[in-house]
Design an enzyme around this catalytic site. Structure first.
Site, PDB file in Angstrom:
ATOM      1  N   HIS A   1       0.807  -1.218   0.000  1.00 44.84           N
ATOM      2  CA  HIS A   1       0.000   0.000   0.000  1.00 44.84           C
ATOM      3  C   HIS A   1       0.848   1.279   0.000  1.00 44.84           C
ATOM      4  O   HIS A   1       0.326   2.360  -0.218  1.00 44.84           O
ATOM      5  CB  HIS A   1      -0.951   0.009   1.201  1.00 44.84           C
ATOM      6  CG  HIS A   1      -2.174  -0.827   0.984  1.00 44.84           C
ATOM      7  ND1 HIS A   1      -2.161  -2.195   1.014  1.00 44.84           N
ATOM      8  CD2 HIS A   1      -3.461  -0.489   0.697  1.00 44.84           C
ATOM      9  CE1 HIS A   1      -3.373  -2.661   0.776  1.00 44.84           C
ATOM     10  NE2 HIS A   1      -4.188  -1.649   0.578  1.00 44.84           N
TER      11      HIS A   1
ATOM     12  N   SER B   1      -7.847   0.169  -1.984  1.00 44.74           N
ATOM     13  CA  SER B   1      -7.042  -0.458  -0.923  1.00 44.74           C
ATOM     14  C   SER B   1      -7.753  -1.718  -0.459  1.00 44.74           C
ATOM     15  O   SER B   1      -8.891  -1.971  -0.821  1.00 44.74           O
ATOM     16  CB  SER B   1      -6.923   0.499   0.264  1.00 44.74           C
ATOM     17  OG  SER B   1      -8.117   0.454   1.045  1.00 44.74           O
ATOM     18  N   ASP B   2      -7.101  -2.496   0.369  1.00 41.58           N
ATOM     19  CA  ASP B   2      -7.799  -3.557   1.070  1.00 41.58           C
ATOM     20  C   ASP B   2      -8.254  -2.981   2.421  1.00 41.58           C
ATOM     21  O   ASP B   2      -7.955  -1.841   2.779  1.00 41.58           O
ATOM     22  CB  ASP B   2      -6.910  -4.799   1.200  1.00 41.58           C
ATOM     23  CG  ASP B   2      -7.732  -6.068   1.429  1.00 41.58           C
ATOM     24  OD1 ASP B   2      -8.934  -5.958   1.760  1.00 41.58           O
ATOM     25  OD2 ASP B   2      -7.189  -7.178   1.287  1.00 41.58           O
ATOM     26  N   TRP B   3      -8.965  -3.796   3.141  1.00 38.22           N
ATOM     27  CA  TRP B   3      -9.683  -3.469   4.384  1.00 38.22           C
ATOM     28  C   TRP B   3      -8.769  -2.834   5.446  1.00 38.22           C
ATOM     29  O   TRP B   3      -7.886  -3.515   5.963  1.00 38.22           O
ATOM     30  CB  TRP B   3     -10.258  -4.795   4.867  1.00 38.22           C
ATOM     31  CG  TRP B   3     -11.131  -4.847   6.045  1.00 38.22           C
ATOM     32  CD1 TRP B   3     -10.760  -4.843   7.353  1.00 38.22           C
ATOM     33  CD2 TRP B   3     -12.567  -4.997   6.028  1.00 38.22           C
ATOM     34  NE1 TRP B   3     -11.862  -4.974   8.151  1.00 38.22           N
ATOM     35  CE2 TRP B   3     -12.988  -5.080   7.370  1.00 38.22           C
ATOM     36  CE3 TRP B   3     -13.540  -5.072   5.018  1.00 38.22           C
ATOM     37  CZ2 TRP B   3     -14.321  -5.242   7.729  1.00 38.22           C
ATOM     38  CZ3 TRP B   3     -14.863  -5.240   5.379  1.00 38.22           C
ATOM     39  CH2 TRP B   3     -15.241  -5.312   6.723  1.00 38.22           C
TER      40      TRP B   3
ATOM     41  N   ASP C   1      -6.281  -0.887   5.375  1.00 41.85           N
ATOM     42  CA  ASP C   1      -4.853  -1.132   5.191  1.00 41.85           C
ATOM     43  C   ASP C   1      -3.946   0.058   5.450  1.00 41.85           C
ATOM     44  O   ASP C   1      -2.738  -0.133   5.600  1.00 41.85           O
ATOM     45  CB  ASP C   1      -4.586  -1.776   3.831  1.00 41.85           C
ATOM     46  CG  ASP C   1      -4.509  -3.268   3.986  1.00 41.85           C
ATOM     47  OD1 ASP C   1      -3.505  -3.744   4.519  1.00 41.85           O
ATOM     48  OD2 ASP C   1      -5.479  -3.957   3.637  1.00 41.85           O
TER      49      ASP C   1
END
Ligand code: BGC
Length: 765
Positions: free
Chosen positions: A284, A306-308, A310
């Protein structure tokens, strides 16, 4: 109105992504185009509408577009919520009421459009990864590792097409699927979410799954796909989810990137970023990954999400940023367009803190406004591609029709995935066998055949998806005169040994359905590939009884080691979903002749990891010459899969036999005559493998460069022509830490087909 079937932009310009979509994905470029040749980087051109919106939007609106929150955060007063945060995206809903979901999303859309000064709707996303798996009543397809075992990418496309139909009908515009991560380490809890350990097989599957989700309806994409998790997520060094990956550049370029590139070439609208770190840097925060590689080299022009949580992870897990504000700066500047800040469960990382930090960072100049404008343009262009500016709404009338369809397809995929691992002639059982004992923990357990991400993250809850269990399936598959007896056991308990022993002694055939329970993400990490002791004990008991028996495995990875010593016959059925029981029963009782091939290496234990089929030499297995201190012979090699019939190969040809290196992406045709020399009809998948013989830079031992299949009756023979390309074997030339461009090196390439050891030579000059 924009015509999104047109591959040109309203300005008449052609974007690189649309160019790639128009010219075809994998064939042209999956592992090759963008990084073999240095393709010209075309300037991104956004539509007039998107440009105007970006120029007119306030910073507050822009920050809103860069925000994704869980729908359950909206609360009781949607208007107030949307006025406050104006999120560009909502995510996540599990429901047993498709019509209600469609109506709810429509209502939320009304409230959000009302609150958004430019009437921009939110885009609603969900993890629909093997069917519309959050919708109660929806048909569940096999997880991706099972789809990989079919070696038939049509299934990836058709299941995704059905999924996108059900998504859009229920107000969902976007699915966080498919996983393009390579599956090389079965300790990792997400192994089953990807298709294969082989980059080429994965690439073909990913491309078709993207095309399926993003099929066009009324000129727009029906749903947006997400290729995830960019990149290197699947290879954490010690096998645990979201722990550091250490990946050599050569392996990263050659093996990890092609499935992503294939997804990009197929038109994937969005990319989700890897939550882990690669070579010490959280993905990220990596400009190199998110800008230089993803954008500049692979040509991705869509939305990066993004992911959760992150940004928070960058602080709390990776220790890379001092605080979340710093992480927001690093992440947005690296190239994240939209932050998934789903829930307010972490005090330092809520929609409120994120939006405040982002505003402060833009106002202080630490995040350039150009970067924000670029991110917002990507979000808006995505919405435009989905037709959300024209009509973001669901039709509740259609929502009532979508649940539960495509069962035939679910059956076909599950049946074609079934992989016969070993067989001493025990299988197939005769449907008139007499009495069949069906036992084992997964004989009649819906959760175990679904895996994670099915009406719940870790497992199905109270409500179960539609499913035919093996017990149900066997009851249907056997003749009227056959008596089916069920004696369940537990995944981790075997406290009814005497009952099982007695039932097995009284039976004429036994089917033991073994394997794993459901799990997702880090909850599925494991340090062992053995089956639990209780199941090994069950197999020992059945073995000691002596009634003919077969094992069926439902698992998210190659699970089972020493049990195979005692199983006369065994099939891998992966996590087959709704129709799994019918598929298994048909395979075990011979209505279907198994044709699945393992899309991964099945190691004999974790000590063999990561000795995958495309590791670098020396070959530690397959030669029978394993070093004395090492036991590297896998239990079942990559591509393994038996049949109830037998196939023979003859007359392998490669045409042309010589190609110039600069035309390495040229199609070669590998053909071989295949004859069914057994007594049953059967399908046969013919993978074509290649490796470079010798040379300064080692070539992986063997890699798939193409495949096709044949359906043959007993005695029938056909020539299977596989169109392939050795572009997949492009490597990074140079010394240990070379970052040279990927190239197909001159030399001799050995080509083999299917299960035959015969080699032909392709010379690259
Ligand atoms: C997973 C992603 C998923 C996201 C949203 C994360 O925990 O890593 O794959 O798409 O949650 O549910």
């Amino acid at each position: 109105m924009l015509d999104n079937n047109d591959h040109s932009t309203p300005d008449g310009g052609t974007t690189r992504r649309r160019f790639m979509e128009a010219t075809g994905g994998i064939g042209l470029s999956a592992a090759l185009g963008g990084y073999l040749a240095s393709e010209p980087v075309r300037a991104k051109r956004t539509s007039e509408r998107v440009r105007t919106l970006v120029s007119e939007m306030s910073l507050r609106e822009k920050i809103g577009q860069m925000t994704q929150v869980a729908a359950y955060e909206v609360g009781d007063d949607p208007t107030a919520f949307f006025e406050e945060y104006q999120p560009g995206s909502l995510m996540y809903a599990t429901t047993d009421d498709p019509v209600g979901l469609a109506e709810d999303v429509n209502e939320l859309l009304d409230a959000s459009i009302e609150a958004q000064p430019h009437d921009v709707p939110f885009v609603f996303g969900i993890d629909a990864v093997h069917g519309n798996n959050n919708l109660d009543g929806a048909t569940i397809f096999p997880h991706n590792h099972g789809v990989g075992a079919t070696w038939n990418e049509e299934y990836a496309r058709r299941t995704a097409e059905h999924t996108s139909e059900t998504l859009r009908a229920t107000g969902t515009h976007w699915t966080f699927s498919p996983v393009a991560d390579l599956q090389r380490d079965p300790r990792w809890g997400r192994f089953y979410e990807g298709f294969s350990e082989d980059p080429y097989l994965s690439s073909r599957m990913v491309a078709e799954k993207v095309r399926g989700y993003e099929r066009r309806e009324s000129g727009y994409k029906a749903a947006g796909a997400t290729i995830k998790h960019f990149a290197g997520y699947s290879e954490p060094r010690h096998g645990d989810d979201r722990t550091p990956a250490l990946i050599p550049y050569r392996t990263f370029r050659h093996a990890h990137l092609p499935p992503f590139h294939a997804g990009i070439c197929a038109g994937a609208e969005t990319v989700m970023v890897n939550s882990g770190s690669v070579n010490g840097v959280p993905a990220h925060a990596s400009k190199e990954l998110l800008q230089d590689i993803l954008r500049d080299e692979l040509g991705f022009e869509g939305l990066v999400v993004s992911d959760w949580h992150d940004f928070y992870r960058m602080v709390a897990v990776h220790g890379f940023a001092d605080d979340v504000k710093e992480a927001v700066r690093l992440g947005i500047n690296a190239g994240i367009d939209m932050y998934m800040v789903p829930a307010a469960d972490i005090e330092s990382d809520t929609v409120d803190t994120y939006q405040t930090y982002l505003r402060e960072l833009v106002e202080s100049g630490e995040i350039p406004t150009d970067r924000v404008d670029d991110a917002v343009a990507n979000v808006l262009a995505f919405k435009e591609a989905l037709g959300l500016f024209e009509d973001p709404y669901a039709d509740p009338g259609r929502a009532s029709e979508v649940g539960g369809g495509a069962r035939d397809l679910a059956y076909e995929v599950a049946a074609d995935s079934v992989t016969l691992l070993q067989n001493d002639g025990t299988l197939p059982f005769d449907p008139e066998v007499g009495t069949v004992l069906v036992t084992g923990p997964s004989a009649d357990d819906v959760a175990n055949m679904m895996g994670g991400w099915t009406l719940g993250w870790q497992r199905v809850g109270e409500t179960l998806p539609p499913a035919v269990t093996p017990l149900d399936g066997i009851e249907t598959a056997v003749g009227d005169a056959t008596n089916v007896v069920h004696e369940p056991t537990g995944l981790h308990e075997f406290d009814n040994e005497s009952a099982v022993r007695e039932a097995a002694s009284d039976a004429d055939a036994v089917v033991a359905v073994l394997g794993e329970g459901p799990y997702a993400e880090e909850h599925g990490d494991t340090d062992t590939l053995e089956l639990p002791a209780a199941q090994r004990e069950l197999v020992r008991t059945l073995d000691s009884v002596g009634t003919p028996f077969a094992g069926v495995i439902f698992a998210g990875r190659p699970r089972g080691t020493d049990v195979f010593d005692r199983l006369p016959a065994a099939v891998m059925a992966y996590l087959p979903g709704t129709m799994g029981g019918t598929a298994v029963a048909d395979a075990v009782f011979g209505n279907v002749n198994p044709a699945g091939r393992l899309p991964f290496t099945w190691p004999a234990g974790t000590g063999q990891l990561l000795n995958v089929h495309n590791a670098y030499p020396p070959e530690l297995f397959g030669t029978g010459e394993t070093p004395p201190t090492s036991t590297q012979e896998p239990l079942f090699p990559f591509g393994h899969g038996l049949s109830y019939t037998e196939f023979e190969y003859e007359d392998l040809r490669v045409d042309p036999a010589t190609i110039p290196a600069e035309r390495a992406n040229r199609r070669i045709v590998t053909s071989v005559r295949v004859t069914n020399v057994g007594s049953r009809s059967g399908d046969h998948v013919v993978p074509v493998y290649a490796h470079r013989r010798g040379g300064a830079i080692p070539s992986p031992m063997t890699e798939v460069i193409g495949f096709d299949r044949a359906s043959l009756d007993p005695g029938e023979s056909t020539r299977v022509n596989v169109r392939a390309s050795i572009a997949q074997l492009a490597t990074v030339p140079g010394d240990v830490f070379s970052k040279d461009e990927l190239r197909v090196l001159p030399g001799e390439y050995a080509i083999t087909a299917g299960d035959w050891e015969e080699e032909r030579t392709l010379t690259v000059v």
